[in-house]
Design an enzyme around this catalytic site. Structure first.
Site, PDB file in Angstrom:
ATOM      1  N   PRO A   1       0.884  -1.685  -0.028  1.00 41.19           N
ATOM      2  CA  PRO A   1       0.161   0.329   0.342  1.00 41.19           C
ATOM      3  C   PRO A   1       0.988   1.258   0.110  1.00 41.19           C
ATOM      4  CG  PRO A   1      -0.801  -1.593   1.464  1.00 41.19           C
ATOM      5  CD  PRO A   1       0.563  -2.140   0.777  1.00 41.19           C
TER       6      PRO A   1
ATOM      7  N   LEU B   1       4.562   1.561   4.770  1.00 40.47           N
ATOM      8  CA  LEU B   1       5.163  -0.158   4.336  1.00 40.47           C
ATOM      9  C   LEU B   1       6.587   0.344   3.676  1.00 40.47           C
ATOM     10  CD1 LEU B   1       1.847  -1.983   4.718  1.00 40.47           C
ATOM     11  CD2 LEU B   1       4.080  -1.424   6.439  1.00 40.47           C
TER      12      LEU B   1
ATOM     13  N   SER C   1       7.083   1.899   0.550  1.00 39.67           N
ATOM     14  CA  SER C   1       6.906   1.697  -0.689  1.00 39.67           C
ATOM     15  C   SER C   1       7.657   2.285  -1.764  1.00 39.67           C
ATOM     16  CB  SER C   1       5.034   1.398  -1.353  1.00 39.67           C
ATOM     17  OG  SER C   1       4.997   3.106  -1.342  1.00 39.67           O
TER      18      SER C   1
ATOM     19  N   ASP D   1      14.599   2.552   5.277  1.00 38.65           N
ATOM     20  CA  ASP D   1      14.273   2.150   4.673  1.00 38.65           C
ATOM     21  C   ASP D   1      14.648   1.506   2.888  1.00 38.65           C
ATOM     22  OD1 ASP D   1      12.248   2.953   5.413  1.00 38.65           O
ATOM     23  OD2 ASP D   1      10.988   3.942   4.875  1.00 38.65           O
TER      24      ASP D   1
END
Lengths: 327, 327
Positions: B111, B116, B118, B163
């Site tokens: 999503p 998260l 992305s 990340d």
């Protein structure tokens, strides 16, 4: 026949951490227990109609051996009887009338077992009313001390001086260990209280915090951080700066959550109050269920909580600057 | 034509505190972005069908001046275009082919904007696919470094290395300042992720923590306590002791709540997971909305979250030990 009343309380800051020597600030609220005492020839007759015990009337002799036939759960009933028994023992001792008999009538608009100090309020009001009935007038401090002895006897040494001192003196109180004192200059705090209808297991919750604190340094640090919030909050208390007080309440609630003593319904009520614009909201008392206290001088948090699933009752209960008093 | 994929991530521990030099543990999850790169004569053509942007296809020349005509919010679109532009610049530099043209196709089951990772996954996969298409194979570390440069350029210096490193390397990662390393011996973590469909304002949330930390020592202590949870969690990570890991996640969530970065929907999802028997649950990422991560090796938390008001989607996404890879 004398009637006295005494207020319940919420914790503005510091529950649980107070067990480890940190300060805490309980505050008396405008919800009271009223106790009427009438001297009778011998023994003890107790009537209680509003202790959330579905109404019970107890009549038994002075040694407490009688077992009343009433519609109430055994543990609650034993607790209520235990408190009144011990309170009357303190009264007989204070007035030096070892065999004084009493008819005692108890009314309370403090929800029982919700962590709002209902037992302390009943005990404080009972000691005041019954000693006055015997012509003895005790100071609020003396009543607080005797009421603490009652709670200590009934609660097997687990009692805190906070509830009884706060109920006897009224207002905002600072507790640190055995040292209790009134916080001067605090005359208004717009509390709203939400109650989920339940109660956590205080013993298990206290034990849970103890074991976290023993196992992890960061849990001990969290307990100390609660103490720091209290010290910060004290300096703000008299200023009427509700925004800052509310921020500190929110932070305190988060640390209590970290220590594992919040619950789904408590968090749900806390968010309902905050989203409705309350300046702050936190659980009050042992947690695991029971009550939250929000700071809100509008009707919005009250209304929001009224429609929050899991909130069984909600009421406004401003700071009560009056402690125990004859009615 | 080369297709590469890279995983998204959750924070098992340490978000927000990582900004102040504390360690954090992001973990790659089995949700991936897949990027296909095909060399073309010149310029850049981008197709994206599953970035939760209602599907868009962008065709524009290499200088990024073209404005696509698509059905997607301007900021999201600009962000997506910015990431791909910068990623292609890194690819041209790495392969030393300054005018290489690409057709890029992006698919993702992570999503977008939910915290998260992305964007990091898209950038990592894009760099891998496009460099391979030019016959150059970069190490995961080199991809992580270049992907970080991309995020730093697009996010105005607010990017974290966490990340991109986590997406490039996979598995559980330890981040402390600029030092990122894989945590060895962690091959399974039964994550369940609940998503409220929204997102907090990361900048405002980070600023809120900063101002609390500057104003109050107890807030600085709370940030440090999160670091201590991470250090404790690291020592448990490889052991498969999910119960303890879960307890630490719960504690971490409480401290994040104290710092003001939880929300009503996040707390609601956290409690739904815990009440369903999850071993622990916490918000992941910046907070204020977005996702929670729970640890549960049964289907119960997943099912409970499915029926939790405010939880828009829920899915299982185990730890992904694979980082970026060619498909």
């Amino acid at each position: 026949m004398v009637t006295s009343s005494a207020p319940g309380k919420v914790y503005l800051f510091g529950e649980h951490a107070v067990v480890y020597g940190e300060p805490a600030v309980p505050c008396a609220i405008e919800r009271r227990a009223r106790v009427t005492a009438r001297e009778i020839d011998e023994g003890l007759r107790i009537h209680s109609e509003d202790l959330k015990l579905d109404g019970f009337t107890v009549e038994y002799d002075g040694d407490g051996a009688g077992r009343p036939d009433v519609d109430a759960s055994e543990p609650l009933l034993e607790a209520a009887m235990g408190y009144v028994n011990e309170a009357v023992a303190q009264v007989r001792d204070a007035a030096d009338v070892p065999d004084a008999g009493f008819e005692i009538r108890i009314e309370s608009d403090i929800p029982l077992g919700a962590g709002l100090g209902s037992s302390a309020a009943v005990v404080v009001a009972a000691i005041d009313a019954a000693t006055r009935e015997l012509g003895v007038e005790l100071s609020a401090e003396a009543i607080a001390e005797r009421a603490y002895q009652v709670e200590a006897a009934v609660q097997d040494g687990e009692a805190s001086r906070a509830d009884t001192f706060c109920s006897a003196k009224g207002g905002a109180v600072r507790v640190e260990g055995d040292d209790c004192r009134t916080v001067d200059g605090v005359d208004n705090l717009p509390f709203v209280i939400g109650y989920d209808g339940g109660a956590g297991d205080t013993g298990a919750l206290v034990a849970g915090v103890r074991s976290l604190r023993e196992e992890y340094d960061f849990a001990a640090d969290t307990v100390r951080a609660i103490g720091d919030i209290v010290r910060e909050g004290e300096s703000v208390l008299g200023s009427g700066d509700y925004e800052t007080l509310g921020d500190l309440m929110d932070f305190n609630h988060g640390l209590l959550s970290a220590l594992g003593v919040s619950s789904r319904s408590l968090d749900s009520m806390v968010w309902a109050a905050r989203d409705a614009g309350a300046m702050g909201a936190k659980l009050t008392g042992a947690g695991g269920g029971g009550c939250i206290v929000a700071l809100d001088d509008t009707d919005d948090a009250l209304t929001a909580l009224k429609y929050t699933p899991g909130c069984e009752s909600v009421f406004r209960a401003e700071l009560d600057t009056d402690g125990v008093r004859q009615e």
